[in-house]
Scaffold this active site. Structure first.
Site, short mmCIF file in Angstrom:
data_model
loop_
_atom_site.label_atom_id
_atom_site.label_comp_id
_atom_site.label_asym_id
_atom_site.label_seq_id
_atom_site.Cartn_x
_atom_site.Cartn_y
_atom_site.Cartn_z
N CYS A 151 12.78 18.77 6.21
CA CYS A 151 11.87 19.44 5.27
C CYS A 151 12.35 20.81 4.83
O CYS A 151 11.84 21.36 3.86
CB CYS A 151 10.46 19.51 5.83
SG CYS A 151 10.34 20.13 7.45
N HIS A 161 4.38 12.88 8.52
CA HIS A 161 4.98 12.18 7.38
C HIS A 161 5.77 10.97 7.88
O HIS A 161 6.17 10.93 9.05
CB HIS A 161 5.99 13.09 6.66
CG HIS A 161 5.38 14.22 5.90
ND1 HIS A 161 5.73 15.53 6.11
CD2 HIS A 161 4.48 14.22 4.90
CE1 HIS A 161 5.06 16.29 5.26
NE2 HIS A 161 4.29 15.55 4.53
N ARG A 166 -0.88 23.70 -0.64
CA ARG A 166 0.53 23.60 -1.01
C ARG A 166 0.74 23.20 -2.48
O ARG A 166 1.89 23.12 -2.93
CB ARG A 166 1.24 22.60 -0.07
CG ARG A 166 1.15 23.00 1.40
CD ARG A 166 2.17 22.30 2.25
NE ARG A 166 3.52 22.61 1.82
CZ ARG A 166 4.61 21.98 2.23
NH1 ARG A 166 4.49 21.00 3.10
NH2 ARG A 166 5.81 22.31 1.79
N ARG A 195 -1.07 12.68 3.52
CA ARG A 195 -0.63 13.54 2.40
C ARG A 195 -0.31 12.72 1.15
O ARG A 195 -0.50 13.17 0.04
CB ARG A 195 0.61 14.33 2.82
CG ARG A 195 0.40 15.28 3.98
CD ARG A 195 -0.46 16.47 3.59
NE ARG A 195 -0.69 17.36 4.72
CZ ARG A 195 0.12 18.33 5.09
NH1 ARG A 195 1.24 18.55 4.41
NH2 ARG A 195 -0.16 19.09 6.12
N LEU A 244 0.12 25.35 7.62
CA LEU A 244 -0.62 24.26 8.27
C LEU A 244 0.14 23.79 9.51
O LEU A 244 1.37 23.73 9.50
CB LEU A 244 -0.73 23.09 7.30
CG LEU A 244 -1.42 23.40 5.96
CD1 LEU A 244 -1.19 22.25 4.99
CD2 LEU A 244 -2.90 23.65 6.19
N GLU A 256 11.30 20.38 0.94
CA GLU A 256 11.46 18.93 0.75
C GLU A 256 10.21 18.27 0.17
O GLU A 256 10.30 17.28 -0.54
CB GLU A 256 11.79 18.27 2.09
CG GLU A 256 11.88 16.76 1.98
CD GLU A 256 12.20 16.09 3.28
OE1 GLU A 256 13.29 15.52 3.38
OE2 GLU A 256 11.37 16.14 4.22
N ASP A 257 9.05 18.84 0.49
CA ASP A 257 7.82 18.18 0.08
C ASP A 257 7.52 18.30 -1.41
O ASP A 257 6.63 17.62 -1.92
CB ASP A 257 6.65 18.73 0.91
CG ASP A 257 6.79 18.32 2.36
OD1 ASP A 257 7.16 17.17 2.60
OD2 ASP A 257 6.57 19.17 3.25
N ASP A 293 3.67 27.72 3.61
CA ASP A 293 4.48 26.54 3.96
C ASP A 293 5.65 26.29 3.01
O ASP A 293 6.31 25.26 3.10
CB ASP A 293 3.58 25.28 3.97
CG ASP A 293 2.78 25.14 5.26
OD1 ASP A 293 3.38 25.27 6.34
OD2 ASP A 293 1.57 24.90 5.17
C1 CIR Z 1 2.74 21.17 6.41
O1 CIR Z 1 1.88 20.82 7.24
O2 CIR Z 1 2.72 20.82 5.24
C2 CIR Z 1 3.87 22.08 6.90
N1 CIR Z 1 3.38 22.96 7.89
C3 CIR Z 1 5.01 21.26 7.45
C4 CIR Z 1 5.65 20.38 6.43
C5 CIR Z 1 6.79 19.60 6.96
N2 CIR Z 1 7.42 18.86 5.93
C6 CIR Z 1 8.18 17.80 6.12
O3 CIR Z 1 8.31 17.32 7.23
N3 CIR Z 1 8.73 17.24 5.06
#
Ligand code: CIR
Length: 265
Positions: free
Chosen positions: A260, A169, A85, A136, A18, A65-66, A60
């Site tokens: 992340c 975020h 995700r 999110r 994404l 981190e997510d 992704d």
């Molecule tokens: C997303 O849109 O989920 C990924 N392309 C990027 C996530 C970045 N995560 C973060 O900053 N913790």
């Protein structure tokens, strides 16, 4: 002090992930180079790294981190807000839980639907956590996390960034770097809605042209910061921090920041 980090090698299909920015396709050779330099930097900061293999099911998934909120007192597995995700948590669960065995830590804590939450929305500042409400992370996810954090004797407060279209975020716009200091993008620092939330902290303001560098990470004695942002770099030095600059161009193309790419604990 952090001792460990978990990272995941970027898949060759990272470009299928994404993104909201229009900076072109990431180049895979550079992606791997920048990821390797990132891991090397974490090692230089004294961390032992657990490296997970690329997972092509989830483009992704290098943005580990997510998938979790990890604290000294226990880990909370998230429920990422982007449908593509969701499966990433199951894929990383075992690697995380190895570090939090029962009975030393509370039994597995998780965010459940309809709650959604991305680790990128959670900013830890000593014993307090800022929980970002974003596109999110929803109210229910925030409420569940606040409850889990309270069960570990942490305080938390919610920061609503849904109106800020320029960031994905909460941590795209702020970072806590120790010594009671928050690095904050100017748009947030100037917004009265955030004044109470950040009251009492020293704010290092990030000018609009350097917003990407608001996502920096304190790792033991250093502050990892993306390279190419001289004003943030200079502000860190002027305030007694020791920045370590890292090339992040290819991850930036996918909305990814420095924080992340790892879970640190
Ligand atoms: C997303 O849109 O989920 C990924 N392309 C990027 C996530 C970045 N995560 C973060 O900053 N913790």
């Amino acid at each position: 002090m952090f001792k460990n980090a978990i990272v995941r090698i970027p898949g060759s299909n990272l470009a299928d992930g994404l993104t909201t920015v229009d900076l072109g396709m990431p180049r895979h050779d550079l992606v791997l180079q920048q990821h390797a330099a990132y891991c090397k930097a974490l090692r230089e900061c004294g961390l032992t790294i657990t490296t997970l293999a690329a997972d092509l099911r989830y483009p992704d998934s290098t943005f580990v981190e997510d998938t979790a909120v990890i604290t000294e007192r226990g880990a909370v597995l998230t429920n990422p807000g982007a449908p593509s995700r969701e499966g990433e948590v199951a894929a990383i669960r075992e690697a995380i839980m190895r570090f939090f065995p029962a009975p030393l830590f509370p039994s597995l804590l998780e965010i459940h639907a309809p709650g959604t939450l991305d680790g990128g929305d959670i900013c830890e500042a000593e014993n307090h956590f800022f929980i970002g409400l974003s596109h999110r992370t929803n109210e229910d996810g925030a409420r569940q996390l606040a409850m889990h954090l309270a069960s570990m004797s942490y305080t938390s407060s919610v920061v609503d960034v849904r109106g800020m279209t320029s960031i994905l975020h909460l941590k795209s716009g702020i970072a806590y770097i120790g010594d009671n200091t928050l690095v904050v993008m100017e748009e947030m620092a100037d917004n009265p809605a955030f004044r109470t939330a950040f009251h009492g902290y020293k704010l290092l303001r990030v000018p609009p042209e350097e917003t990407y560098a608001a996502n920096c990470v304190r790792v033991n004695g250093r502050v990892l910061v993306p390279s190419g942002y001289p004003r943030v770099h200079a502000a860190l030095v002027a305030n007694g921090f020791t920045p370590l600059a890292l090339e992040m161009s290819e991850f930036q193309k996918m909305d990814g920041g420095l924080s992340c790419l790892s879970l640190r604990f």
